[in-house]
Design a protein around this motif. Structure first.
Motif: not given
Length: 574
Positions: A81, A84-86, A106-107, A109-114
């Protein structure tokens, strides 16, 4: 726990979806079937180092996806959280694609992350233990981290305070060293800064001068065009038969019309207002026309001034504000150097205070580590006893880091400070009564290292709140009753968290709650990997294969059944 793993076009795996259950899941199969490849895929999903070599030959990308279920209050939820990841329903979906060019996507919960964020979140979900950790256990430089992992909650505040002071002390020390350079370097630096400051000051720059001069230059360079445009505009508005004249006539006619129809009065008023506004603007245009002039001397001055500013920009900044800021910075540095003796004395006093504060915090960390080391040693002995190493004595030795020539002196003795404190930690071992304690790396055999590592995992598992633990062939070098003890210990860990284990020991396989058989086969001249959950009879055959190695006989099957029966008896109380 890891609920499901999906792998596509990864190494020799074409496409595979594996559901996982709670408790102990073992993965067995012939060497080279792909057991470790599955663990490698999980490792990459958790942020491990990837490369194009992992992509199956002929494919554009490898795809790995995992579904994780966690407890409501698990710390990884708060961490996600903050990033910023739901997170919904206490579920995490981690996905990593590796292209044939070696690029990672990389993702979470569907969010692109480093990759760093993937590694941070993944590290809180799964702990993978393989042969490399055996090597880490043999290297003394890793022992401090292991002890701190055990005492993590007790050390957190003390280490945070220590780190803050350590960073401040390091910065002060750097400044003192910088100001204590030899006189020749300092003299050269003074000459350079003096020249630069003089050059900037002599320019007498004003804030935003470059922007304002550029605008004025453009206006002067286009003065003829400006004069013509303003003059034409004025000519179209003022004079007989021009714009204002027509508007005046319209206003007068509307006034007559409004005297007949009062409803037209507002329209007349609107036109009147427009007339007077335009009339006023027309006179302003006339003034502007009178004010237009071309001054070639002023234009030459502006060009020369902008050239001087551009020359300074190339040296000191992108705009005038940057140049002025740089001047302020070097003026402060020059003043510090010119009065460096006073400044060094002041900084040294601040540094001495910081070293003393750091020493106090470092001692607090050492005390916590020593207390934790006693508890950890006691817990390790308890675990080793269950693994048939009851005569083994282990000692966690905490010694001061050896000082160097530059180490500060505190209370009459030199003290070495590091980012993690003032200590160095090493595990010592005596495997037989009467033998002296020796460093772990010089004492333990491969089988003993496996058991010590398993003992540490059993202890740390309750401290780290990891949802899943993976053992990749940690049972190397053991057999007989020790193998049985390791099997029971791995199952005990699985009671507190999900455990996935690649094993060649039939004793470990017999303790499994879920047994997955990994096999490879050829289809259309390509190798494919399959995963099959084994039923009871199939478990008997596989464990018998693991016992015999080559030929499965009725006797080995009988032995396999006995192992499974024994495993059920051992699991019954739980």
């Amino acid at each position: 726990m890891l609920v499901e793993l999906s792998i596509k076009h990864f190494a020799i795996i074409d496409e595979l979806t594996i559901p996982f259950e709670k408790g102990l899941t073992v993965l067995t199969g012939e060497t080279g079937a792909g057991k470790s490849i599955i663990i490698d895929a999980i490792g990459l999903l958790l942020g491990g180092r990837g490369s194009a070599e992992f992509v199956r030959h002929g494919e554009k990308r490898a795809e790995i996806e995992g579904l994780f279920s966690i407890e409501n209050h698990h710390p990884v939820i708060r961490k996600a959280q903050e990033l910023g990841i739901d997170v919904q329903d206490d579920m995490f979906v981690l996905r990593r694609d590796i292209t044939a060019q070696g690029k990672s996507i990389c993702r979470i919960n569907g969010k692109l992350v480093t990759l760093g964020i993937l590694r941070e979140i993944g590290g809180g979900l799964v702990d993978i233990h393989g042969q490399h950790e055996h090597q880490a256990l043999l290297q003394a430089e890793h022992h401090l981290g292991m002890l701190d992992s055990y005492a993590k909650s007790d050390l957190a505040q003390a280490k945070a305070e220590y780190k803050s002071i350590f960073e401040r002390a390091s910065a002060l020390e750097k400044q003192v060293k910088h100001l204590s350079h030899n006189e020749q370097e300092m003299a050269q630096r003074i000459d350079l800064l003096t020249y630069q400051l003089k050059e900037i000051n002599e320019a007498k720059l004003e804030p935003e001068e470059d922007r304002l001069l550029t605008e004025e230059r453009f206006k002067l360079a286009n003065s003829e065009k400006l004069f013509q445009s303003l003059n034409d505009s004025y000519g179209n508005l003022y004079g007989d038969g021009k714009g204002l004249d027509y508007l005046m006539n319209a206003m007068m006619h509307l006034e007559e019309a409004a005297s007949v129809d009062k409803n037209l009065a507002p329209l007349h008023e609107s036109i009147s207002n427009c007339y007077y506004l335009i009339e006023e603007s027309t006179f302003t245009i006339r003034d502007q026309v009178d004010g237009v002039e071309f001054d070639p001397n002023r234009l030459d001055f502006i060009e020369s001034r902008l050239n001087d500013i551009q020359r300074l920009k190339r040296k000191y900044g992108e705009n005038v504000e940057d140049i002025l800021e740089y001047a302020s910075k070097i003026e402060e540095e020059l003043d510090t150097i010119l009065h460096k003796d006073d400044r060094v004395l002041q900084l040294q006093q601040e540094l001495d205070t910081a070293w003393h504060d750091l020493y106090v915090e470092g001692k607090a960390i050492t005390d916590i580590r020593k207390k934790a080391a006693k508890h950890l040693t006691k817990a390790i002995h308890k675990q080793l006893k269950a693994l048939y190493m009851e005569k083994t004595v282990m000692d966690i030795r905490i010694e001061p880091k050896p000082p160097t020539k530059s180490s500060p002196t505190i209370d009459g003795k030199q003290v070495a400070f590091g980012p993690e404190g003032m200590d160095q930690v090493e595990f010592y071992l005596s495997t037989n009564p009467g033998e002296p304690m020796k460093p772990l790396s010089k004492t333990a055999s491969g089988g003993e290292i496996s058991r010590i590592m398993l003992a540490l995992k059993s202890i740390f598992q309750t401290h780290q709140q990891i949802t899943s633990v993976i053992f990749d062939e940690v049972d190397t070098g053991v057999s007989g009753r020790v193998a049985q003890a390791i099997a029971e210990r791995i199952h005990a860990i699985a009671m507190g968290s999900q455990v996935l284990c690649i094993t060649h020991l039939p004793q470990v396989a017999a303790m499994a709650d879920t047994h997955l058989y990994i096999a490879k086969h050829e289809k259309e001249d390509r190798v494919h990997t399959s995963v099959t959950p084994l039923e009871l009879d199939e478990k008997v055959d596989e464990i018998a294969r693991m016992i015999s190695g080559v030929e499965v006989t009725d006797l080995t099957k009988q032995h396999a059944r006995e192992l499974l029966d024994l495993a059920e008896q051992l699991k019954e109380p739980h």
